[in-house]
Design an enzyme around this catalytic site. Structure first.
Site, mmCIF file in Angstrom:
data_model
loop_
_atom_site.group_PDB
_atom_site.id
_atom_site.type_symbol
_atom_site.label_atom_id
_atom_site.label_comp_id
_atom_site.label_asym_id
_atom_site.label_seq_id
_atom_site.Cartn_x
_atom_site.Cartn_y
_atom_site.Cartn_z
ATOM 1 N N HIS A 169 6.771 -7.366 -1.365
ATOM 2 C CA HIS A 169 5.821 -7.813 -2.394
ATOM 3 C C HIS A 169 5.491 -6.740 -3.411
ATOM 4 O O HIS A 169 4.524 -6.876 -4.168
ATOM 5 C CB HIS A 169 4.542 -8.318 -1.721
ATOM 6 N N SER A 173 1.189 -9.006 11.442
ATOM 7 C CA SER A 173 1.259 -10.099 10.471
ATOM 8 C C SER A 173 1.005 -11.427 11.167
ATOM 9 O O SER A 173 1.578 -11.704 12.232
ATOM 10 C CB SER A 173 2.620 -10.145 9.786
ATOM 11 N N ASP A 224 0.795 -1.238 0.000
ATOM 12 C CA ASP A 224 0.000 0.000 0.000
ATOM 13 C C ASP A 224 0.822 1.279 0.000
ATOM 14 O O ASP A 224 0.278 2.375 -0.149
ATOM 15 C CB ASP A 224 -0.969 0.011 1.194
ATOM 16 N N CYS A 261 4.100 0.320 -25.920
ATOM 17 C CA CYS A 261 4.187 -0.766 -26.903
ATOM 18 C C CYS A 261 2.849 -1.457 -27.159
ATOM 19 O O CYS A 261 2.785 -2.353 -28.012
ATOM 20 C CB CYS A 261 5.225 -1.792 -26.461
ATOM 21 N N CYS A 309 7.304 -4.827 -22.461
ATOM 22 C CA CYS A 309 8.469 -3.938 -22.619
ATOM 23 C C CYS A 309 9.031 -3.437 -21.294
ATOM 24 O O CYS A 309 10.006 -2.677 -21.278
ATOM 25 C CB CYS A 309 8.136 -2.755 -23.525
#
Length: 300
Positions: free
Chosen positions: A125, A225, A110, A187, A136
């Site tokens: 991450h 966590s 975030d 691209c 590309c």
């Protein structure tokens, strides 16, 4: 009967831990950002909520999966874009400023650590606010891609849905076959959020930096966590194997509960600002850079 601890007791234990270990590596997860209005993935038992996430290999090989992802993200990302750092993020930035932690390793995508003023942050991450071209390698701001999505798909813009983690939303548009995907303006190639999807590996160079940070740290502090994902849990295993103490601030069970030296069942936005205050007041009272914090026999 278990001893009852106040929020100040919890903060004192964390302050003492960081006093003893000023080079602690801080590993943060989704629980840190819930106070900023971003939902987390798991309940207090560590069980994942909702439907299984999209996997990276599926995204890259399937237009249908890409349409589903971008349709949901188009609705959900504005909630994430409006999120702001909470007291926990700002306290970690303050602890960095006064030299009471080492690096911050975050599993979150975030970007709130950077917004809060932390500098020594490694986003394990990736960052949801950037998008990369798979053809590309051009990188674009997610806000630019949101403009594409809303221009191409006005029928989806403004849809009401419950926000989900990482800019997802609980909406299943009925006209996915007609949903127009964003594209690379360099691209014309396929765009993908610049994050590590489930089923993908953290880039080797990023992993190497994280492992060096853990090696240099004198302790590990886990914040918000459950450590159910191995990319985070591995650092607890490394710290434990090296004899480095581990503390955790998390509501609910973690995968590393049997490895922890200190477990604080509280929210980071309540504990960390008080810990920072104790550390900075200790420095003021002693007239030195080292705070004077009473330690008991049970605190590392």
């Amino acid at each position: 009967m278990a001893e009852a601890f106040t929020i100040h007791d919890h903060a004192a234990r964390i302050a003492a831990f960081l006093d003893r270990h000023p080079r602690a590596l801080v590993l943060t997860g989704a629980g840190l950002s819930t106070a900023s209005g971003i939902p987390d993935y798991r309940d207090r038992d560590g069980t994942r909520r909702g439907k299984p996430p999209i996997h990276g290999p599926d995204f890259r090989k399937s237009d249908a999966v890409q349409r589903r992802y971008w349709a949901r993200s188009m609705v959900g990302w504005p909630v994430l874009a409006q999120a702001r750092p909470n007291h926990g993020h700002r306290a970690l930035a303050g602890l960095e400023r006064v030299g009471r932690i080492g690096s911050v390793l975050t599993q979150n995508v975030d970007g709130l650590h950077g917004q809060a003023g932390s500098h020594g942050v490694l986003e394990l991450h990736g960052n949801i606010h950037t998008v990369v071209c798979l053809d590309c390698s051009a990188v674009f701001p997610r806000a630019f891609v949101q403009g594409q999505l809303e221009e191409f798909n006005p029928q989806v813009a403004g849809a009401n849905a419950t926000p989900l983690p990482d800019g997802d939303a609980s909406v299943e548009p009925t006209a996915l076959a007609d949903f127009r995907l964003p594209y690379c303006t360099c691209c014309g190639g396929t765009l993908m959020p610049n994050v590590v999807f489930f089923g993908d590996n953290v880039p080797p160079a990023r992993t190497t930096i994280a492992l060096v940070q853990m090696e240099r740290a004198d302790a590990l502090l886990v914040v918000g966590s459950s450590l159910m994902v191995y990319s985070g849990f591995r650092f607890c295993r490394m710290a434990h194997a090296a004899g480095k103490p581990i503390a955790a601030i998390n509501l609910g069970r973690t995968r590393a509960d049997d490895l922890l030296d200190i477990k604080i069942e509280e929210t980071a936005e309540r504990v960390l600002p008080l810990a920072l205050e104790l550390l900075t007041k200790g420095s003021e009272h002693t007239g030195t850079d080292t705070p004077s914090i009473p330690l008991d026999g049970g605190i590392l």
